[in-house]
Design an enzyme around this catalytic site. Sequence first.
Site, PDB file in Angstrom:
ATOM      1  N   SER A 260       0.861  -1.190   0.000  1.00 51.04           N
ATOM      2  CA  SER A 260       0.000   0.000   0.000  1.00 51.04           C
ATOM      3  C   SER A 260       0.896   1.238   0.000  1.00 51.04           C
ATOM      4  CB  SER A 260      -0.924   0.012   1.223  1.00 51.04           C
ATOM      5  OG  SER A 260      -0.170  -0.123   2.401  1.00 51.04           O
TER       6      SER A 260
ATOM      7  N   PHE B  62      -7.150  -6.891   8.784  1.00 53.46           N
ATOM      8  CA  PHE B  62      -7.116  -6.994   7.324  1.00 53.46           C
ATOM      9  C   PHE B  62      -5.747  -7.434   6.815  1.00 53.46           C
ATOM     10  CE2 PHE B  62     -10.381  -3.619   7.853  1.00 53.46           C
ATOM     11  CZ  PHE B  62     -11.401  -4.132   7.061  1.00 53.46           C
ATOM     12  N   ALA B  63      -4.698  -7.076   7.577  1.00 55.28           N
ATOM     13  CA  ALA B  63      -3.337  -7.197   7.043  1.00 55.28           C
ATOM     14  C   ALA B  63      -3.051  -8.620   6.580  1.00 55.28           C
ATOM     15  CB  ALA B  63      -2.327  -6.798   8.123  1.00 55.28           C
TER      16      ALA B  63
ATOM     17  N   SER C 197     -12.670 -15.154   3.417  1.00 52.25           N
ATOM     18  CA  SER C 197     -12.924 -15.077   1.977  1.00 52.25           C
ATOM     19  C   SER C 197     -13.827 -16.215   1.544  1.00 52.25           C
ATOM     20  CB  SER C 197     -11.588 -15.176   1.245  1.00 52.25           C
ATOM     21  OG  SER C 197     -11.792 -15.435  -0.126  1.00 52.25           O
TER      22      SER C 197
ATOM     23  N   TYR D 142      -2.698 -19.133  -0.600  1.00 46.62           N
ATOM     24  CA  TYR D 142      -3.447 -17.975  -0.095  1.00 46.62           C
ATOM     25  C   TYR D 142      -4.773 -18.433   0.498  1.00 46.62           C
ATOM     26  CZ  TYR D 142      -7.009 -14.401  -0.272  1.00 46.62           C
ATOM     27  OH  TYR D 142      -8.066 -13.614   0.069  1.00 46.62           O
TER      28      TYR D 142
ATOM     29  N   LYS E 234      -6.468 -18.538   4.628  1.00 44.97           N
ATOM     30  CA  LYS E 234      -7.767 -18.076   5.146  1.00 44.97           C
ATOM     31  C   LYS E 234      -8.453 -19.205   5.918  1.00 44.97           C
ATOM     32  CE  LYS E 234      -7.478 -13.904   3.720  1.00 44.97           C
ATOM     33  NZ  LYS E 234      -7.260 -12.826   4.711  1.00 44.97           N
TER      34      LYS E 234
ATOM     35  N   ASN F 133     -16.523 -10.593  -3.817  1.00 43.67           N
ATOM     36  CA  ASN F 133     -15.543  -9.812  -4.592  1.00 43.67           C
ATOM     37  C   ASN F 133     -15.753  -8.311  -4.396  1.00 43.67           C
ATOM     38  OD1 ASN F 133     -15.537 -12.513  -5.766  1.00 43.67           O
ATOM     39  ND2 ASN F 133     -14.209 -11.631  -7.327  1.00 43.67           N
TER      40      ASN F 133
ATOM     41  N   TYR G 121     -10.899 -14.615 -18.926  1.00 43.26           N
ATOM     42  CA  TYR G 121     -10.333 -15.953 -18.745  1.00 43.26           C
ATOM     43  C   TYR G 121     -11.376 -17.049 -18.948  1.00 43.26           C
ATOM     44  CZ  TYR G 121      -6.374 -13.428 -16.683  1.00 43.26           C
ATOM     45  OH  TYR G 121      -5.318 -12.584 -16.458  1.00 43.26           O
TER      46      TYR G 121
ATOM     47  N   ASP H 292      -9.497 -20.967 -11.130  1.00 46.19           N
ATOM     48  CA  ASP H 292     -10.730 -20.179 -11.056  1.00 46.19           C
ATOM     49  C   ASP H 292     -11.947 -21.071 -10.779  1.00 46.19           C
ATOM     50  OD1 ASP H 292     -10.074 -17.509 -11.204  1.00 46.19           O
ATOM     51  OD2 ASP H 292     -10.244 -17.376 -13.381  1.00 46.19           O
TER      52      ASP H 292
HETATM   53  N1  UFG Z   1     -10.902 -12.151 -14.719  1.00 43.88           N
HETATM   54  C1  UFG Z   1     -10.722 -12.057 -16.077  1.00 43.88           C
HETATM   55  N2  UFG Z   1      -9.672 -11.303 -16.536  1.00 43.88           N
HETATM   56  C2  UFG Z   1      -8.809 -10.667 -15.688  1.00 43.88           C
HETATM   57  C3  UFG Z   1      -9.020 -10.769 -14.294  1.00 43.88           C
HETATM   58  C4  UFG Z   1     -10.082 -11.539 -13.843  1.00 43.88           C
HETATM   59  O1  UFG Z   1     -11.472 -12.622 -16.862  1.00 43.88           O
HETATM   60  O2  UFG Z   1      -7.873 -10.026 -16.162  1.00 43.88           O
HETATM   61  C5  UFG Z   1     -12.041 -12.936 -14.226  1.00 43.88           C
HETATM   62  C6  UFG Z   1     -11.624 -14.133 -13.417  1.00 43.88           C
HETATM   63  O3  UFG Z   1     -11.410 -15.251 -14.234  1.00 43.88           O
HETATM   64  C7  UFG Z   1     -12.813 -14.290 -12.486  1.00 43.88           C
HETATM   65  C8  UFG Z   1     -13.357 -12.877 -12.309  1.00 43.88           C
HETATM   66  O4  UFG Z   1     -12.795 -12.114 -13.372  1.00 43.88           O
HETATM   67  O5  UFG Z   1     -13.805 -15.056 -13.114  1.00 43.88           O
HETATM   68  C9  UFG Z   1     -12.940 -12.249 -11.008  1.00 43.88           C
HETATM   69  O6  UFG Z   1     -11.535 -12.382 -10.865  1.00 43.88           O
HETATM   70  P1  UFG Z   1     -10.736 -11.638  -9.708  1.00 43.88           P
HETATM   71  O7  UFG Z   1      -9.298 -12.011  -9.874  1.00 43.88           O
HETATM   72  O8  UFG Z   1     -11.083 -10.218  -9.662  1.00 43.88           O
HETATM   73  O9  UFG Z   1     -11.359 -12.282  -8.407  1.00 43.88           O
HETATM   74  P2  UFG Z   1     -11.391 -13.799  -7.968  1.00 43.88           P
HETATM   75  O10 UFG Z   1     -12.829 -14.148  -7.829  1.00 43.88           O
HETATM   76  O11 UFG Z   1     -10.556 -14.681  -8.788  1.00 43.88           O
HETATM   77  O12 UFG Z   1     -10.608 -13.667  -6.598  1.00 43.88           O
HETATM   78  C10 UFG Z   1     -11.179 -13.059  -5.509  1.00 43.88           C
HETATM   79  C11 UFG Z   1     -10.109 -12.408  -4.647  1.00 43.88           C
HETATM   80  C12 UFG Z   1      -9.174 -13.448  -4.136  1.00 43.88           C
HETATM   81  C13 UFG Z   1      -9.917 -14.582  -3.519  1.00 43.88           C
HETATM   82  C14 UFG Z   1     -10.972 -15.102  -4.445  1.00 43.88           C
HETATM   83  C15 UFG Z   1     -11.824 -16.151  -3.834  1.00 43.88           C
HETATM   84  O13 UFG Z   1      -9.382 -11.478  -5.396  1.00 43.88           O
HETATM   85  O14 UFG Z   1      -8.363 -12.842  -3.177  1.00 43.88           O
HETATM   86  O15 UFG Z   1     -11.829 -14.035  -4.826  1.00 43.88           O
HETATM   87  O16 UFG Z   1     -12.241 -15.699  -2.601  1.00 43.88           O
HETATM   88  F1  UFG Z   1      -9.102 -15.616  -3.233  1.00 43.88           F
END
Ligand code: UFG
Length: 341
Positions: A39, A84-85, A128, A153, A157, A184, A223, A302
């Site tokens: 941060s 949070f840290a 999470s 990660y 949690k 999210n 993705y 994912d």
């Molecule tokens: N996505 C894309 N393109 C990108 C980034 C993300 O298509 O460039 C998609 C991912 O595949 C996913 C969705 O957008 O389907 C959300 O992705 P994020 O990375 O924003 O979030 P996640 O759901 O993967 O991850 C979040 C938190 C993590 C945590 C996870 C599960 O960021 O810390 O939820 O709790 F582990």
Amino acid sequence: MARTKIVVTGGAGYIGSHAVVELYEAGYQPIIIDDFSNSQESVLDGIKDILGVAVPCYRIDCGDEAALRGVFDQEADIRGIIHFAAFKAVGESVQQPLKYYQNNVGSLITLLKVMPDYGVANLVFSSSCTVYGIPDQLPVTEQTPTKPATSPYGNTKKICEDILNDVASVSNGAIRTILLRYFNPIGAHESARIGELPLGVPNNLVPFITQTAAGIREKLTIYGDTYDTPDGTNIRDYVHVVDLAKAHVVAVQRLLDAKGEAVETFNVGTGRGNSVLEVVQAFERATGQKLNYTIGPPRTGDVPAIYADVTKATQELGFKTTATLDEALASSWKWQQSLGK
Ligand code: UFG
């Protein structure tokens, strides 16, 4: 009357900074502990601009027991902690597992060792929805079975939840804890003075979208579009960070009031699932920006679809989401624009 002091570890981070603002505005005195490893100091200026006062901040690693004790020695009458840290990059955790176990698990253990010595009983923990893995049923309730984590990660949690359950259940009230399982978080404070500030290339969807619209990234890669979902892209529950921050304020007060069990768990989401394509469309609609994107291969690890049942948080915490997806995305865009390029 003196404000009730609440320590916010990771208070300069994305969710932490919004919680600091909401705590102060609700009449508490937040005290930030942050090592600024993920941060920036400018976050403190943003908080000060919003509140009109500076919030005390200790620049320490909360896994450093001596330093942590120093904060508790200096600040009498701390009544609660919001922890949070933590490191949060899923991919990095696969590459550097020890870094994640040491930091995320170690800092919680340190806090739990120090808290009773200073008569601090109340802890809100950032968990999470990752603990649900790929759920068998949607939406997920707090009773939905947890699954083995798919990354170090995620495992931190799960381990931290287990530690808190074990400790609180035998502490005779010396430790009381609320585990908030976030879905999210997106969006930014309406002032656009604080928001998500990823260092380097964002891993998360919304900062990648806003940076693409701002011309910092060439295009968003979605993705995968062959998942078993209506449009083939992943489904998530995107909750406005200010709504999420407010859930912490209510959780803290619930602990201070000694309501509920020694350990309580709440999902914090909106109860709505949106696909990645829907988020892209909502962003375009809410901001008038055309987004350059392409479909790429699925990202390892994912979860195809997850969203929350928030009945428990609604009934017990009085939690409600106020922002729509479009409003949340518009606030993310306003924040991105405030950063310039
Ligand atoms: N996505 C894309 N393109 C990108 C980034 C993300 O298509 O460039 C998609 C991912 O595949 C996913 C969705 O957008 O389907 C959300 O992705 P994020 O990375 O924003 O979030 P996640 O759901 O993967 O991850 C979040 C938190 C993590 C945590 C996870 C599960 O960021 O810390 O939820 O709790 F582990």
